[in-house]
Scaffold this motif. Structure first.
Motif, PDB file in Angstrom:
ATOM      1  N   THR A   6       7.260   3.596  -0.814  1.00 11.63           N
ATOM      2  CA  THR A   6       6.655   2.316  -1.185  1.00 11.63           C
ATOM      3  C   THR A   6       5.514   1.962  -0.248  1.00 11.63           C
ATOM      4  N   TYR A   7       5.761   2.208   1.045  1.00 15.54           N
ATOM      5  CA  TYR A   7       4.710   1.872   2.015  1.00 15.54           C
ATOM      6  C   TYR A   7       3.503   2.790   1.887  1.00 15.54           C
ATOM      7  N   VAL A   8       3.761   4.046   1.563  1.00 17.65           N
ATOM      8  CA  VAL A   8       2.633   4.961   1.320  1.00 17.65           C
ATOM      9  C   VAL A   8       1.801   4.428   0.150  1.00 17.65           C
ATOM     10  N   TRP A 109      -0.317   0.946   8.277  1.00 16.69           N
ATOM     11  CA  TRP A 109      -0.412   2.254   8.952  1.00 16.69           C
ATOM     12  C   TRP A 109       0.531   2.335  10.144  1.00 16.69           C
ATOM     13  N   MET A 110       0.662   1.221  10.839  1.00 12.55           N
ATOM     14  CA  MET A 110       1.550   1.220  11.995  1.00 12.55           C
ATOM     15  C   MET A 110       2.992   1.496  11.554  1.00 12.55           C
ATOM     16  N   VAL A 111       3.399   0.816  10.485  1.00 13.17           N
ATOM     17  CA  VAL A 111       4.766   0.977   9.980  1.00 13.17           C
ATOM     18  C   VAL A 111       4.990   2.406   9.477  1.00 13.17           C
ATOM     19  N   ILE A 112       3.987   2.923   8.771  1.00 11.03           N
ATOM     20  CA  ILE A 112       4.119   4.292   8.259  1.00 11.03           C
ATOM     21  C   ILE A 112       4.219   5.294   9.416  1.00 11.03           C
ATOM     22  N   ALA A 113       3.422   5.059  10.454  1.00  8.75           N
ATOM     23  CA  ALA A 113       3.470   5.966  11.605  1.00  8.75           C
ATOM     24  C   ALA A 113       4.874   6.003  12.202  1.00  8.75           C
ATOM     25  N   GLN A 114       5.514   4.837  12.256  1.00 12.90           N
ATOM     26  CA  GLN A 114       6.886   4.782  12.765  1.00 12.90           C
ATOM     27  C   GLN A 114       7.816   5.627  11.899  1.00 12.90           C
ATOM     28  N   GLY A 115       7.724   5.383  10.595  1.00 13.71           N
ATOM     29  CA  GLY A 115       8.584   6.104   9.665  1.00 13.71           C
ATOM     30  C   GLY A 115       8.346   7.603   9.725  1.00 13.71           C
ATOM     31  N   GLN A 129      -1.935   7.645  12.150  1.00 13.74           N
ATOM     32  CA  GLN A 129      -2.566   7.358  13.438  1.00 13.74           C
ATOM     33  C   GLN A 129      -4.085   7.272  13.310  1.00 13.74           C
ATOM     34  N   ASP A 130      -4.666   8.317  12.719  1.00 10.05           N
ATOM     35  CA  ASP A 130      -6.129   8.387  12.626  1.00 10.05           C
ATOM     36  C   ASP A 130      -6.667   7.234  11.788  1.00 10.05           C
ATOM     37  N   ASN A 131      -6.034   7.019  10.653  1.00 12.01           N
ATOM     38  CA  ASN A 131      -6.517   5.946   9.787  1.00 12.01           C
ATOM     39  C   ASN A 131      -6.345   4.588  10.449  1.00 12.01           C
ATOM     40  N   GLY A 132      -5.207   4.392  11.084  1.00  8.32           N
ATOM     41  CA  GLY A 132      -4.959   3.112  11.746  1.00  8.32           C
ATOM     42  C   GLY A 132      -5.976   2.839  12.843  1.00  8.32           C
ATOM     43  N   THR A 133      -6.362   3.890  13.570  1.00 10.78           N
ATOM     44  CA  THR A 133      -7.367   3.718  14.619  1.00 10.78           C
ATOM     45  C   THR A 133      -8.684   3.242  14.014  1.00 10.78           C
ATOM     46  N   GLU A 134      -9.027   3.843  12.887  1.00  8.90           N
ATOM     47  CA  GLU A 134     -10.293   3.423  12.260  1.00  8.90           C
ATOM     48  C   GLU A 134     -10.184   2.017  11.679  1.00  8.90           C
ATOM     49  N   THR A 135      -9.009   1.666  11.183  1.00 11.06           N
ATOM     50  CA  THR A 135      -8.837   0.292  10.692  1.00 11.06           C
ATOM     51  C   THR A 135      -9.045  -0.688  11.844  1.00 11.06           C
ATOM     52  N   SER A 136      -8.548  -0.327  13.023  1.00  9.94           N
ATOM     53  CA  SER A 136      -8.767  -1.201  14.189  1.00  9.94           C
ATOM     54  C   SER A 136     -10.252  -1.367  14.466  1.00  9.94           C
TER      55      SER A 136
END
Ligand code: SF4
Lengths: 158, 792
Positions: A6-8, A109-115, A129-136
């Protein structure tokens, strides 16, 4: 792991929403040259994030919000920005709306990285990780640009 | 508008100067071997057949017609400036002057079209008036706006040609008197990227190198810097090495085949001609090539004195020489050869200018030059120099004082301690100093003026109606009723004609003040003659405004306590104590010696100890995302713990915003000529200079001109997606452009190249991108040869 799927799906959809919204704001404030060019650039990043995620979506099977049996992210689903507002105050509010959308993407992305770590899914972990960094980085630009726009818009603009 | 009389005052090259230096641009060679001092050669020009001993007095100064800052003496005869002589003892030029300095320095001063009285707009017309009336209108408007809308209703747009004391006074008025963040200079258009690149890499502005590095280097890299035309005396200094024993290899990065490119070939160096708008891809390939040859990288030095190597390595990894060849249209082996020269030379001197600064991804490409030096540990030693050049003579001071929106004394807006230091120095509440908003860059100030939220725009010594992108739009903004425009200048420029109040200013030689060149050399330029009519120095104008506004400090005393240039300078100097640009010790007395003096006193090269001003407490900025321009926060900066180490920063290449298409198949690029400076306010008033380049033109590659059926001198129309200009064609010039590219000089108000350029700017430096636009080219007909003598 239906919830990870679902999160994906949420990541995929909210990146799409963010991309569309960046583009709508770019067009709506086309005369503000840096907003126009940067928003289009950042929309391209969202596209790239979705492309990177595509193989994983196939693997997990996407379950978008609104589909049966998966109701929790429905409340998380944010509506995109179809149209830009007018003027300097309008720009400020549009940037703030983008910020809200981008924050949703970032926390997803943070939640998905955990999972992904829990599942030892290295591919998904790296993508998140990569996508979340760019979102930041997108959020950092929105912060910077809002700071530029705020004083004039709040104090002097008609 | 130049009248015949204006140029008759100057009878052109004289025997005193030996030769016609408009043709012999760099003068006679004085070659010398590596490591030996540059020989002296005194250049002189006097008007009206005057001889040296007929001059009444010589007044010490430095040339104000480019950023080189050549030391000189102004010749005065019967209360007029009548010529100029290079100072043999000056560290910058060793006596030399170039054609602009020789022929352009004084004729403008006795031009009959100088502004001599203030003007105000009455019934749509500008009419002469007295100072009280003109200043009264400015002050009335200013007070009304402050009352109704507060300080954010005020904007200031200055120049790269005022003196340090004037910028400093303006900075104090804007930041501590009014409290507006809307201050910028036209330095935004020429050198904002130099400052931005230095800050990103080293933590603060300030040129690491020295001109004397030319004598010590064994390789010279010129990036987007047509030095042969823009800083002719500096180029003479280089030619005296390349034509001497043991010459350095020259590498030239420029899409045009300039004299620099020819020298590169002659010295066994390389000319790399990247397609306009692709500099960063080329720089990434050069960096990658350097990293591929591990032995070229000084790892011990890099480990000890830099951070960010792995990030840089990852950023440049995709850019093989072949990839650069594909993107930039250069030869992959030429990229390898250039990297090898950089990698194997003992002492490399790099200079960077508009070809990088006014291009797409300007800051990232200029930072890449810093990276190359850092990777080899080539900084702060004789010959290992880095000069992120300035375009204008006093641009450096605009940045130092903060009249351009920086925080005074290379301080950091985001550091409360730095703001407090200034609040203490000026004795004001720190909240007055507008650190709660990032400084507003020029393009944004004009947007606010367009919307009317900036209701008073004060423009000094610059001509944005010609020099800014989309100049038609700028003219509309200036002419509109939504914003009250004050212009102070020497002449009724295109911009002044649109103003509500015009204030006549004194120019160079008519007032006293200091300015600082590219290699941090400070010169004191003394008043030689009285200004014409009622014209006043910019300092006096600003002081009169401050008095009338009644700006006070927090104890109710006057905010501005100085009256003379020297007092202003002393106040400034105290504001720089302990900062990277420390002026303390460099007094007017010290500056009255035989040569200009570098800041900080006694330091020829910065970073000789490899300690950079990157401490979180010390730096001028926490840095930016080079791709988006997002600011790095204090916490992020602190987490990196730079602690005196320099930053290695990389970014991926992205294609320019406007690429050629079927409808607009050509790449348009703009630039300068050796004979003119800026919008020609001064140089068009020198006959020898103007005769050599009276008109705008367009350069076409021979192949393109054949296809279009254009021959030399034909009139052609250039049309990008906005605007158009009609100009005569030049084909197959020495400075040949590559196929598919056309070049237009930017100096000409009657054919403004800037009407063709886009409103888009670099995300970090906010410098507008003049160098890249798409356009179509149509032949209109044969040129008109009788047109050639007409003045612009
Ligand atoms: S090189 Fe620049 S400073 Fe020197 S004489 Fe020429 S224009 Fe003036």
């Amino acid at each position: 792991m239906p919830h990870l799927a679902t999160y994906v799906g949420l990541a995929d959809h909210s990146e799409q929403t963010l991309a569309d919204s960046f583009r709508a704001i770019a067009e709506g404030h086309a005369h503000v040259a840096d907003v126009f060019h940067t928003c289009r650039l950042l929309a391209g990043w969202c596209d790239r994030h979705r492309e990177a995620l595509a193989p994983v979506v196939d693997r997990y099977g996407e379950q978008g919000p609104g589909q049966e049996g998966v109701d929790e992210p429905e409340r998380l689903h944010a509506a995109g920005l179809a149209q830009a507002r007018e003027g300097e105050v309008g720009l400020l509010r549009d940037l703030q709306d983008l910020h809200v959308l981008a924050s949703l993407v970032q926390s997803t992305w943070m939640v998905i990285a955990q999972g992904a770590q829990g599942l030892r899914d290295r591919e998904l972990f790296q993508i998140a990780q990569d996508n979340g960094t760019e979102t930041s980085r997108q959020i950092a630009w929105l912060d910077t640009r809002m700071k530029v726009a705020a004083p004039q818009a709040l104090i002097v603009a008609p | 508008m130049v009248t015949a009389n204006a140029t008759d005052a100057n009878t052109g090259p004289q025997p005193g100067s030996g030769t016609d230096r408009t043709r012999d641009i760099w003068g006679e060679r004085t070659p010398h071997p590596r490591g030996t001092p540059w020989p002296t050669r005194v250049d002189l020009h006097l008007e009206d057949g005057l001889a040296e001993d007929q001059v009444d007095s010589w007044v010490s100064s430095a040339c104000l017609l480019c950023s080189n800052g050549c030391g000189c003496d102004i010749a005065v005869k019967d209360g007029r400036m009548v010529g100029i002589r290079g100072r043999e003892t000056d560290r910058v030029n060793h006596g030399r002057l170039g054609p602009k300095g020789l022929y352009g320095s004084t004729p403008w001063s006795h031009s009959p079209d100088r502004l001599t009285r203030p003007l105000v707009r009455e019934g749509g017309e500008l009419v002469e008036t007295d100072w009280d009336t003109a200043m009264g209108r400015v002050v009335a408007r200013s007070k009304q706006l402050l009352e109704e809308q507060g300080p954010l209703s005020h904007g200031f747009y200055t120049s790269g040609q005022l003196f340090l004391e004037e910028y400093y006074t303006l900075a104090v008025i804007g930041k501590a008197g009014l409290g507006t963040p809307h201050m910028d200079g036209n330095t935004r258009l020429c050198t904002a990227t130099a400052a931005a690149a230095l800050k990103e890499s080293f933590g603060a502005d300030g040129q690491p190198g020295s001109y004397a590095d030319i004598e010590h280097c064994d390789a010279l890299f010129l990036y987007g810097h047509n030095m042969a035309e823009t800083q002719t005396v500096l180029w003479s200094r280089i030619l005296d090495r390349t034509r001497g024993e043991d010459p350095p290899k020259v590498v030239c990065v420029d899409p045009r085949r300039t004299a620099v490119a020819a020298e590169a070939e002659a010295t066994g160096g390389v000319h790399l001609a990247p397609t306009v708008g692709t500099n960063l891809a080329l720089m990434n390939a050069l960096t990658r090539e350097l990293l591929e040859h591990d032995e070229w990288v000084d790892h011990a030095w890099v480990d000890a004195h830099t951070i960010g190597l792995e990030g840089l390595r990852a950023a440049v990894a995709p850019y093989t020489p072949e990839k650069a060849a594909e993107i930039c249209g250069v030869d992959a082996d030429a990229v390898r050869r250039a990297a090898r020269i950089f990698g194997e030379s003992e002492a490399v001197l790099s200079t960077v200018l508009q070809g990088f600064y006014q291009s797409h991804q300007a800051t990232a490409a200029s930072v890449a030059v810093n990276n190359l030096h850092l990777l080899r540990g080539q900084i702060g030693r004789p010959g290992c120099g880095l000069l992120q050049m300035n375009g204008q003579p006093t641009a450096q001071n605009n940045r130092e004082t903060g009249a351009d929106g920086d925080l005074t004394g290379f301080r950091n807006w985001d550091n409360p301690q730095h703001v407090q230091e200034l609040a203490d120095h000026w004795n004001v509440d720190p909240m007055t100093i507008p650190h709660w908003a990032p400084p507003t860059h020029a393009m944004q100030i004009f947007s606010y003026a367009e919307a009317g939220t900036v209701g008073l725009l004060w423009i000094s010594a610059t001509n944005p109606a010609v020099s800014m992108p989309e100049s038609e739009r700028i003219k509309r903004i200036l002419a509109g009723d939504q914003c009250f425009v004050v212009v102070q200048d020497l002449f009724l420029t295109e911009t002044a004609r649109l103003a509500d109040v015009v204030l006549p200013a004194a120019g160079w030689g008519e007032k006293t003040g200091c300015f600082t060149n590219v290699d941090r050399t400070v010169h004191l330029s003394r008043q030689a003659v009285d200004p014409p009519g009622e014209a006043r120095s910019d300092l006096d104008i600003l002081l009169a405004y401050a008095d009338a506004m009644g700006f006070t400090d927090k104890d109710g005393g006057p905010l501005i306590t100085w009256r003379t240039p020297e007092e202003a300078y002393q106040h400034w100097s105290a504001a720089t104590r302990g900062r990277p640009c420390d002026y303390t010790g460099i007094t007017y007395e010290v500056l009255s010696g035989p040569t200009g003096v570098q800041w900080p006193q006694g330091v020829e090269r910065l970073y000789a100890d490899a300690r950079f001003p990157t401490h979180t407490e010390q730096c001028e900025t926490f840095g930016h995302d080079l791709t988006t321009g997002a600011t790095v926060t204090e916490q992020e900066h602190r987490a990196q713990a730079p602690a005196g180490r320099a930053f290695l920063k990389g970014a991926p290449y992205s294609p320019p915003h406007e690429e050629p298409s079927e409808a607009y198949p050509f790449r348009l690029t703009t630039g300068r000529t050796v004979y003119h400076f800026h919008t020609r306010t001064k140089t068009a008033r020198s006959r020898p200079l103007d005769e050599r380049a009276p008109h705008a033109w367009v350069e076409l590659a021979p192949g393109d001109s054949q296809r279009l059926g254009v021959t030399d001198g034909d009139l052609v129309r250039l049309e990008p997606p906005r605007g158009s200009v009609d100009v005569p064609a030049r084909i197959g010039e020495v400075t040949e452009v590559p196929e598919g590219t056309v070049f237009v000089p930017f100096h000409y108000g009657d054919h403004p190249a800037n009407e063709l350029t886009m409103t888009v700017w670099d995300p970090v430096s906010k410098q507008p991108t003049f160098k890249t636009a798409a356009c179509r080219v149509t032949r209109l007909g044969a040129g008109n040869p009788t047109d050639q003598g007409e003045e612009g």
